[in-house]
Structure formats: structure tokens, C-alpha cells
Enzyme design. Structure first.
Site, PDB file in Angstrom:
ATOM      1  N   GLY C 149      40.070  32.892  43.764  1.00  0.00           N
ATOM      2  CA  GLY C 149      41.190  33.677  43.272  1.00  0.00           C
ATOM      3  C   GLY C 149      40.759  35.103  42.968  1.00  0.00           C
ATOM      4  N   CYS C 150      41.730  35.993  42.867  1.00  0.00           N
ATOM      5  CA  CYS C 150      41.404  37.410  42.709  1.00  0.00           C
ATOM      6  C   CYS C 150      40.743  37.721  41.365  1.00  0.00           C
ATOM      7  CB  CYS C 150      42.660  38.270  42.907  1.00  0.00           C
ATOM      8  SG  CYS C 150      44.061  37.775  41.891  1.00  0.00           S
TER       9      CYS C 150
END
Lengths: 342, 342, 342, 342
Positions: C149-150
Site C-alpha cells: 500500500g502507498c
């Protein structure tokens, strides 16, 4: 204190009305409606107003709302205003309608422009187009105001003085290039209005078919009946609020000097406290008017091309909606036009 | 690998050149100049390039820079380009000048438009105006390109095809309403370019006197010599990059249909890989072209007013500056026009 | 040329994948899927890509898509990825999943964190967590990557080197204050993501309950198994892209100097071409990394409070999604890790 | 009507003062000073005020300005306030100083923090730190107020109630992660404040060395004298105005429940009309307070990590500068604290 209700108070124009009216010395807000947020505290939806009001949103039930107020601001979808306004008027209330439902005198326009058949022709005839600067005396004695659209306000304030100069308007070609912040599109959720789509985007839309075109032409042709159809190109620019229009006037052969023209504009707006005809070469820009009810205007003759350019700037939510509605209320109730607006 | 120097590499157009050329398969950047940042690592000033290059900024000393490269991109102040370009040309170098110093063929314009007296009339005659789409063959055999201005690029790409339709242009009134992001003003520090001044502001400036006006008229009049002076109104909108122009064409009496006109535009740009004449009623907008070398164009006839409207959008730093410079380099060196630009 | 399909190509991460992969020298995009835009030309939805691709969106029918590609990028809703990925894997395809569906090894987390029951425990065990910087060799031999995920990417790149210093992590209190642009929320239409709501707003959300928390803790605890639960406070800031995290490390009693710590970080990332440990007191900021695959990191000891602060910045759509996915593809196919990413 | 002068009226805090005071019912603005714009009409520089005031900027000559007003707001550079304030005080005037020149009681700090030697120790002792919420009675009887800094205001309002809970503060580690819009940096022209540099950028700066750190610690230690040095990390986010701080409290071992803590905050601010302790899990955000004098605060216990997080948001130009100055004026003159601020 005038008891007022704001119908459609969760949209951007509605919020601005609540903000302005909650500071207005002669007004008490007694109801705010919203279908979506009914029962919720106003401040839970409009966070800047937390702790400043105890108002709860309520659904727009005529029978419940009617006794609560004397004056009703309608910041509703056009078709809903069309249905609600007559009920209020017939019950003897004062109505200032911010929607487009009663702006166009000729009912023939409504299906195409607003998507519904207009069934209240009597009220169309009776309603006053609320561009205060040109209609103040009519507004004073009336109970039903159709408040102008945002683009129409900027465009008409820029061009109405010109009508006195161009006579019947024959042969005059008007181009209006209009730039608006995103709040002009309302508070609906829409992909094109998402931050990631709108940031960094200048995006023209509805070229030649914007719903404000007949509204603008109706007002211009009351003074210059032979004016050809105008060209109106609206576009969205990446900011929350503000409208700037540039108007180009072609086909006008006159020996009027730019100074005389400007003098004429100044005189035209002698009694208009919110119109500022800028001196010299000062150029209107949106940052100079946002969060105010002013309209800044200047007229230029391009020395290179000899063409006439008129530029006007307003805050679309204030002078283009809520502010001019309050200005109309002030005129209606014989208050100083600027009350609550400075 | 062509050794290239970028003179003025810390400005926004210069940075974009470094970014594009560092990815270009046929080029090696051998020098980047900046008076202000001399001796500093490029990546210390342009942070996205940290670790991607070992280049140091150096001052622009002709004797030092000359041996380092074969091709020089000048992203310098106009007056400095005017002084530097001739030295490079006379030393046998290839030059692509991004400034305005050699765009206007007639030296008489320079004092008023650019603030200096032009003293290299021979090079004015020799330089090629680098609008690749219309000058590709001339660019191919040449060593000195005057790269077009950003507003001029968008405006000319939108209007040049029209010149074939309007003949000598007599009686045609052109209004160009041009919206630009702030990088168009360059990387100078200036109060009006500060975030807090520019955010939320649509601000027209230099009405009728922008320096790109003579550049645009020069190119249009090569094809339509009797075209009257144009009206050009530039304005700043709150975004980093992107230009959108709307052009209004008055005084054109033709029986050409909008479909034929569009067909004509498509043919005009048959061999122009970066021009996209949009189909149907698709409207160019800046978000559709930023960070690319494309120019999106569409032509509309407003069905209400019957007027012709042309809209074009580019990225001012790419198609309006660095990208078109690389496109010209590709043509100069007989590379595929799109190399390094897709 | 590797034939690749991008499933969910109209979202922001999907668009970025198409953009990166269409420039990648070893790849050919053979399919792009979207339920909403099926049958439409890709360039009609993603305007910057007009004329650059002839791809049409298609619905994600396994039987139709399966034969078209060898490698599938999944930029789908989590629950959909959970259903689709196994079918692709069982058909012998390579899969890089950008969703969160296979990031957490322990299936117990999914109902609470992602809202669905995980039914592919075998694949959870088999999938490789695709933080290339720490998992490159495992990625090389594998066919199924769960892309990070970012927020997790920025946080882990900032903190993983620290785990070697803090031993089992007991008593270490980590606070992560994370700022993200709006594209991190995806391309859905949502009131809070509208320009007029998000502009001018710094808005924390999901305090302590963001879905990336277990992902971050899972990776940190592989090295420091006794690390207490972390405090993670994400917030939205008014910009399109970019993440900056500031991490505060409490409870670490060490005599390690800040220089030694920095040296350790540099060594940790010796073979990581996209990690830039900034020299001196240079401070990572989002503008220095957006539109790149870099992660900028620096470590500070506040001389006033003696506390350790770690700051990291990435582009959430590139290093935080599409870029790292391409980086993983490069490792998978034994290409240079930076191919198509500089 | 109290005659007031605003010294430094062209900066952002000064402009906000003019805006607020021009609407204040008990005040008349009699002078506005600016070195740069002396002789120019105020409305020519601050366009929103065009036509609303006839004030001309004048240079700050003590002898000219002194007789014009009874109360002086100083929105000047720190070192200039240090020189001017004593002259006004000795002439018997009331002074509210928005600069930092008299905020720190110990003169030893000034050379390092503000870059000048403080030579008015008597006035340092006499001045009242103007955080109205905690100093209202002292302000009431006083003539010289040192108005708090913007970051300090948000941080102290968030943390002062906590001091009553943490006793002498020993062992408490405070991390403050502070996000500010760009107007906090003032109206100076500076490359890093240019739109094209600041847009899309989250940029930490002055880590651990911001000038508001000693101001915050001075106030906290009046109640918790053993509090260790705090960690303060300010950063710029791309918006015009607004501050949001997140504070993390480490090392506090207490059995106080989050509900009790919140109850304590509510009591602490019982008589503070501009402090809104948000109910439930409502999260303060800048859009909820900008263009108002409110400070929104909420306290959270992260259920996952058990850590305490306090979040506060203000408008840096209003509650963080001009608004709190007016609030102090109201207290000074025994007016209702909210006059002119709702």
C-alpha cells in the site's frame, strides 16, 4: 427581526445565505431545510458554523415550514422551486428564489433550458428579476424575486450600461468568455468536480448552450431589442469560488471615446454601492472580489486592435447568489441596501 | 549521442528540457548553466533529479561551454539570448533558442516588445521560426531555430489552418482569450506569483500589449497578409502549468460547413503527430494535455449564435517550450519527430 | 515483449500503470479492463492518452482476458482481487496485485480490515510482499506479488532500516503522522473528495484504524517481533498526489550517533536505486519526488529535544503503487530494476 | 469609538486586522502604515477593500502616528516592533503587538530566536502574553499585549489543559507535527513561496528550531515546570490559510479515561467562546475553522496503540493572529469577547 427560512441550506449558495443572514442585524433565521440532512444539527454539516447556531435541518414540508417564517429564500433545484414558490406566494409569504425557475419570462424556454414544463405563467409574469442594480424600485414593492444566475449577474452588470450606447443592438456581436470556480456547479458529487479531476484543469463546457444564455439575452433585449444572439463560452477553472468574464464587442461603430464610455458606466451605476468601475487601467480579478458582494468592472479599448473589451469579476456565491439575494431582501424591506453585506 | 548544453537550466523551461533530454535516446547532456547556482549539483536545485545526474551548474562562459556541446538550447532572458546566440552560431554550433530574441523578423519591434535594440539583423533573417508543424522542412536543414512562445504556439496551432480559408484575412476580427498556469511567468520571484496572491485568482494582464502578439500576427500574416490587428487578452489562472485559448472569429462570411472546416484542419495536420483535432463535440481542456507534447484542438459553431469558436490546449512548458524545442531538435537531426516525447 | 493486461485501468493507479507500461521497452499492453467504461476507447476516458493507444476498455471476463496476456496487473477493489487473482494464478499467469487482498499473511485480519472473509489461505502463504527494496530475490523467482500500500511503502522504507538497530523492538513507541494527496483515495466520486470540500483542507481520518496499519506492523515485526502497536494518523492535504510521512521514535535508548544511523540507512539501501537517503539536513518534501519512483528519506535528531525524527516522501501513485509494481515486474523478469522508471 | 492604528497593514495579518476592525462596532481605524506603500490608497493595494475605506497608507513616523490613535496594533517585523512598542507605551498608548518581540519573558532567547538583542527588559516583564483563553483577567487591566504566534496558539490551546493532568510534566515526551498554509510565512516575496514551488508540496522546515518552540515551552512550563523539551516539526502545505497540529503524548502513565480527559478539556474552556471541543470522534480539520476565530480541538486515544493524540485546527491569520488580537482588544476594553468576531 424578520423571520426567514432558507430552503436548501446545505448547498453552497444555501450555506452562504446562512452565513450572511446569521450576521444580519434585522433577520432571524427560523428554519433551514435539507432533504438529505433532516434532523441533523446545522453545525454538524457546515463545520464553520458549529456552536454558532442551534438550528436543525428539517425536511421541506410546506405545512411545517410555512408558519415559521415570513420570508423564504429558495436555494433549491430549479424544478422544485417551480413547485414550492407558488405555494409560498399564495400563502402570502415573501419569496426570494435563487433557482432559475422564474427567471425567464417566456415559458417556452423551460423544457429545453431547465428540463421541465412551466405551469405557473401568472407568477412568471409577476416575479421580478432581481438584478438589484437595475430593478431596485420594482423589488421594493414586491413579494416575489427571481434572483439572477451567477454568470448572468457578472455578464449583465458588465453589459447593461452598454445597451444605452448601442441603441437597438442591431449588428452587435457579443462574445462572452466566462471563467468560474467550481462551487458554481453546486455541492453535488460528480466525477468532474473531484479534486483530482478539477485541479490543474481549465475546462470549457456547454459551449453556446448554457442555461444562463436566455436569461442574459432577455435582459439585454429589454433595452436593445435587435441584439443578435450572443456567444457564451463558460469554463471551469481550478478554484473554489469566483467568476471572471471577458466580453468582446464586435460590430460597434461609434465615435464614443473610451473615457466617455467609462463615464457613462460610472453614471449608470451612481446609486449602486456594490459596483466598482475601476479607475485607469486597473484590471478586475477574482481575488479582488471573493468573499465580498462587489462586482468589479473595467472597460478597455485595446490600443492595438481598437476593439472594446469589458472585464467583470464577482464572487459567484455572494454577488452571484446569496449576497445579491440579501441585497434584494434589503430593498424589499426598505433597509439600507448594504446592510449585512459589508 | 549528440552532446547538448542547456543554457539557463534552472528556470522552468530549462528544467523541463533537462528532464526530457535526460530520457532522450540520442542525446547526452554535457553542460547546464545558471548564473545563480553555478558550482552547485543540478539535483540540489531540481530535487526530482537528485541521483539521476552528476551535472553541476556552471556559469555561462562562452569559452568554457563552447567545446562541451554541439547543440545549444538557450532558455535565457531575451536580451542575453540576443547576445549569446550569435557567438554560438558563428562558432558553428547548432542553436535552439527558447527566448524571444530571434522570433520577430522585423528588428523594429524589439525595443518596444522586448526592451532592447536588436543588432543581429543577419541572424534574424537566417533564423527559422520553429513551429515544427508548419516549418518542418526548413528546420531540417538549419542550424538556428527561434522556438515559438507558449501563447503563440497554442494560438497559431489553433488559427493557422484557418488562414487558408479566410484568404487575405481582410475584415476578419480575431479575439483570443488566453488562460495560462503560473509557470508561464518563469521562475522569478515576484509578489503576484506568490501562492497566497495567485491562489483563487483569475487575473488578466497586459491586455493588448503582450509580447506574443506581434509573433502571432507575423505568422498569421504570412498567409493572410491583410488580417487586421488581433485582440489578445492573456490571463493567469491558479495552476502550475497548462494553457487554454479560446479564439472567436468575427467577420467571416463563408458557406463552409463546420464539418468541412474540421476536415480541413485534420488534413492540415496530417503529418503532425502531436496535433489532435478532437472528434465530435469533445472539448480540449488543460488536464488532457499537461505533461505531454500534444496540442488538442477543436472547432465549434455555436448553434445559437452561428459564431465560430476554436479552442486549443497545450502544456506551456512542454509543447509551449521544451517539448517543441526537442521536437525541433529531432527534425534538425533527422530523427523521428516524436523521439523522446511520448 | 511481455504481453500484459491491466485490470482496473481507469482508476488512478491503473492509469499510471498504463502510462508507465506504454513507455516500457519490454512490454506490450494487450488488455485494459473497466466495468464502467467497457467498449470505450481508452483515450476517450484518459485524455492524455488520446491518439497514443488504440486500446478499448473491456469488461473483466476471465475467459476473454486470460489468453491475452502473460502478466496481469490487478488495480481492482480488494474483494474483487481476492476473487480474480487465484483464477489467474491457477491458469499459470504472473500476477502483480496492487490491491490489499493478499498483503496480510494472517487471514484473521481481513474481515475487519478489508471487509471480507479471505478464502485463499494457500495463496496468502505463497504470495510475496512486493516491497522490492527488501524482497528483491524472492520476487525474482515468483509469480504472485502482493504490491504494498502507498502509506505502507513510505512508512516501511522509512522504518525498516531502524529495525536492525532497535532489536526486538520492545519498548519502542512509533508515531507516524502521514500526509497524502487526494488521489490516494482512488477515483471514486465522494463528497469529501470534491474540489470545493478538499481545497484548503487538512483533514485527518481513520485515526488508528487505517487498513495499512496491520500491513506496516506485519513487516516491522518480521524483524522486531516485540514492537508495540504503532500509532498511525493519516490525513488528506489539498493536492493531487504525493505522500509525506513524519515518524517519531520514542523509547529508544541508544548511544548510536545520528551519523552512524544515517550511515546504516545508506548501507541498508546500497542496492536500492530508488531510495535516496538525503545528505546533510536536506529535508524530503513531496515536490521533490512526485512524478518519479523515488523515495526520499532523511533522519534527524532534534538537537533541542534529542528525539529521532524520520521523514520520507513518495509519489503515492508511482512509488506507492504503479511504479513499484513495474519495479517488481522488472525483478520478476530479470530486467534491470529501473527499466521504464527513470 | 476607539481610534486605532494598524502598523504594518499591508501584510497578511495586517490586512486581516483591517478587515475585522472595519466591521467592529466600537472601533474606528484612523491610520494604516506601510513603508512600501506609503501615500497609496489602502484599496489600491488590498483590492477587496476598494471603495470601502478612504484610508491612505502612511509611513510609520511616531510623531505623526501617535496623535491619531489610542490603541496600536503592531503587525511589524519583530525587530521593528521591539523598537516601536516602547515608544508607544511610554506615550501612554495601548499596544497589541502581533510580532514576537515581547512574547518571550527571558531576554536571553532573543539573539538566537529572533536575531536581535532585546533592550527593553522592563517591558518584557510588563507585557501580557495574549492567549485570551488563559489570560483574560490579566489582559483586562493591561495596556501592552504580546499576541501569541500562530503555531503557538494552536499548540497551546491543544496542550494547556493537559498540563493540569500531567503534573510537573516530568518524563512526558511531546511530539507536535504542525501543518500550515502559506500565509503563515507572511507576504514577503520568496522563491519557496511562489505558486509553482509551493503547489503540490508538503515541505517540513526548521525541524526543532522554529521560533515558536520557546514560546510554547514557556507557557507549558508555567504549569508543568519539569516538562522536557518538546519536539516540534512544522511543515508547509499547499493552501493559503489554516493550521492543523497533531500532538502525540508519550510517557504519560495515567488511569484517566479518555472521557474524563475530554470532560476536563470542556471544563477548562468553559468560558472560552472560541474553543470548540468536538464531541464524539469528530476530527478537527482546517476547512472547519478557516475564516473564523474558532479553534477546534479533539482528544483521541488510539484504541490500537493506546496512545493519546490531540488534534487542533485554527485559521492562522484569524485565531492565530488578527482575530485573537481583536479578542484581546475586546477584553482590554471590557467589551464582549466575541464582538466583531462572529
Amino acid at each position: 427581526m424578520i423571520p426567514v427560512a432558507i430552503c436548501g441550506a446545505s448547498g453552497y449558495a444555501g450555506q452562504e445565505l446562512v452565513s450572511l443572514l446569521s450576521r444580519h442585524p434585522s433577520v432571524k433565521i427560523t428554519a433551514v431545510t435539507s432533504e438529505r440532512y433532516a434532523e441533523k444539527p446545522y453545525g454538524d454539516i457546515v463545520h464553520t458554523m458549529r456552536s454558532r447556531t442551534n438550528l436543525l435541518f428539517e425536511k421541506l414540508h410546506i405545512e411545517t415550514v410555512l408558519p415559521k417564517a415570513e420570508l423564504f429564500f429558495l436555494a433549491l433545484p430549479h424544478a422544485l422551486s417551480h413547485d414550492i414558490a407558488p405555494q409560498l406566494i399564495h400563502a402570502g409569504k415573501q419569496v426570494i428564489d435563487i433557482s432559475g425557475a422564474f427567471r425567464l419570462k417566456n415559458p417556452i424556454h423551460y423544457p429545453k433550458v431547465y428540463g421541465f414544463e412551466h405551469t405557473h405563467h401568472d407568477l412568471l409574469a409577476k416575479s421580478i428579476y432581481g438584478l438589484t442594480e437595475t430593478n431596485k424600485s420594482a423589488i421594493a414593492g414586491n413579494s416575489f424575486i427571481a434572483n439572477p444566475g451567477c454568470y448572468a449577474t457578472a455578464t449583465l452588470l458588465a453589459l447593461l450600461p452598454l445597451t444605452a450606447c448601442i441603441g437597438n443592438g442591431e449588428g452587435i456581436i457579443l462574445y462572452i468568455d466566462a471563467k468560474s470556480g467550481l462551487s458554481g456547479a453546486g455541492r453535488k458529487t460528480d466525477q468532474t468536480l473531484q479534486f483530482c479531476e478539477a485541479d490543474h484543469d481549465v475546462r470549457p463546457y456547454k459551449i453556446g448552450v448554457h442555461q444562463h444564455v436566455p436569461e442574459i439575452e432577455q435582459a439585454l433585449r429589454m433595452r436593445s431589442p435587435s441584439l443578435p444572439n450572443i456567444t457564451f463560452v463558460p469554463m471551469i477553472v481550478p478554484m473554489e469560488r469566483g467568476i471572471l468574464i471577458s466580453a468582446y464587442v464586435s460590430g460597434w461603430n461609434t465615435d464614443m471615446s473610451i473615457d466617455d464610455l467609462k463615464e457613462h458606466y460610472i453614471k449608470f451605476y451612481t446609486n449602486a454601492p456594490f459596483i466598482r468601475i475601476l479607475g485607469g487601467n486597473r484590471i478586475p480579478h477574482t481575488k479582488g472580489v471573493i468573499h465580498t458582494n462587489y462586482c468589479d468592472i473595467n472597460i478597455f479599448r485595446d490600443e492595438h486592435s481598437k476593439q472594446i473589451i469589458i472585464i467583470a469579476a464577482i464572487d459567484n456565491l455572494i454577488k452571484g447568489a446569496a449576497g445579491s439575494a440579501v441585497q434584494n431582501m434589503n430593498s424589499m424591506y426598505d433597509l439600507d441596501e448594504t446592510t449585512g453585506l459589508l
